[in-house]
Design a protein around this motif. Structure first.
Motif, PDB file in Angstrom:
ATOM      1  N   HIS A  23       0.834  -1.201   0.000  1.00 26.90           N
ATOM      2  CA  HIS A  23       0.000   0.000   0.000  1.00 26.90           C
ATOM      3  C   HIS A  23       0.871   1.256   0.000  1.00 26.90           C
ATOM      4  CE1 HIS A  23      -3.501  -2.466   0.645  1.00 26.90           C
ATOM      5  NE2 HIS A  23      -3.021  -2.945   1.775  1.00 26.90           N
ATOM      6  N   ARG A  24       0.312   2.350  -0.452  1.00 26.65           N
ATOM      7  CA  ARG A  24       0.948   3.658  -0.321  1.00 26.65           C
ATOM      8  C   ARG A  24       0.388   4.313   0.938  1.00 26.65           C
ATOM      9  NH1 ARG A  24      -0.568   7.060  -4.972  1.00 26.65           N
ATOM     10  NH2 ARG A  24      -2.377   5.691  -5.089  1.00 26.65           N
ATOM     11  N   VAL A  25       1.267   4.829   1.785  1.00 25.58           N
ATOM     12  CA  VAL A  25       0.866   5.297   3.107  1.00 25.58           C
ATOM     13  C   VAL A  25       1.250   6.752   3.317  1.00 25.58           C
ATOM     14  CG1 VAL A  25       1.130   4.953   5.603  1.00 25.58           C
ATOM     15  CG2 VAL A  25       1.115   2.964   4.056  1.00 25.58           C
ATOM     16  N   PRO A  78       9.945   4.239  -0.003  1.00 21.61           N
ATOM     17  CA  PRO A  78       9.544   5.061  -1.152  1.00 21.61           C
ATOM     18  C   PRO A  78       8.034   5.268  -1.268  1.00 21.61           C
ATOM     19  CG  PRO A  78      10.353   2.890  -1.857  1.00 21.61           C
ATOM     20  CD  PRO A  78      10.713   3.051  -0.419  1.00 21.61           C
ATOM     21  N   ALA A  79       7.237   4.375  -0.645  1.00 25.43           N
ATOM     22  CA  ALA A  79       5.778   4.510  -0.715  1.00 25.43           C
ATOM     23  C   ALA A  79       5.213   5.211   0.516  1.00 25.43           C
ATOM     24  CB  ALA A  79       5.128   3.139  -0.880  1.00 25.43           C
TER      25      ALA A  79
END
Length: 212
Positions: free
Chosen positions: A25-27, A42-43
């Motif tokens: 997931h991107r957080v 990086p996310a």
């Protein structure tokens, strides 16, 4: 998915951030003190904001598919005020403004879900909490009401006796009087349950109790 996490530097929140990133997931982690979140990825986007800053909170949840709140009240008996309640109200308003619908948060079995049957925890836990942590209980009641009284698609996991132990992968969930739910639970498993609720619709607008 894109997730915004509040309480990201707490014992459960930092695990939510780490496990969400591991799951791809991107957080966006909303923190008061970025130095407390030592994770780099990086996310991961770290946003420094006070929960009193409605504009910053609204910007932080913008574009999110879901919001996970690991916020909880202070258990210091001497503490007063309602910072977590007020912060939760700000988050709820920001989510609604941003057009996000999914909210996942935390409470305790001191609070009942309409699906519960009569259970000793309904009688014992609120009395114990009111004696030992009166302000914390008031915060839990009011922050939860801010969510359940909204039109959000929420799931609020009721936890008790969180432990700093490794994840077991054994998670019980359900409603008091119906399902066999214990008390103790590792924070890692609590975080894992919150993340599974991103795609699990069983507890739509419900407050399941969970344990190991």
């Amino acid at each position: 998915m894109k997730i915004t996490v509040f309480g990201a530097t707490g014992g459960i929140g930092r695990l939510v951030v780490a496990q969400s990133l591991d799951a791809g997931h991107r957080v966006t982690a909303v923190v008061r003190n970025p130095a407390k979140l030592t994770l780099a990825h990086p996310a991961l986007t770290v946003v420094t904001a006070e929960l009193t800053d409605s504009d910053a909170v609204t910007e932080a949840v913008g574009g999110a598919d879901a919001v996970i709140s690991a916020l909880g009240p202070s258990l210091k008996r001497s503490d007063t005020g309602s910072p977590v309640t007020d912060g939760t109200k700000t988050i709820v308003a920001a989510i609604q403004t941003a057009g996000v619908s999914r909210f996942i948060g935390l409470a305790t079995p001191s609070l009942a879900d309409p699906r519960d049957k009569a259970h000793w925890k309904h009688k014992v836990l609120p009395v114990m909490a009111r004696l030992a942590f009166p302000n914390a209980l008031a915060e839990l009641e009011n922050m939860t009401a801010a969510v359940t009284g909204s039109d959000l698609d929420y799931t609020i996991a009721r936890i008790s006796a969180p432990k700093d132990k490794p994840a077991t992968g054994r998670i019980r969930s359900g409603f008091l009087g119906h399902d066999r739910i214990g008390s103790a639970m590792s924070r890692a498993d609590i975080a894992a349950f919150l993340i599974t609720q991103l795609t699990d619709s069983r507890y739509h607008r419900a407050m399941p109790a969970i344990s190991n």
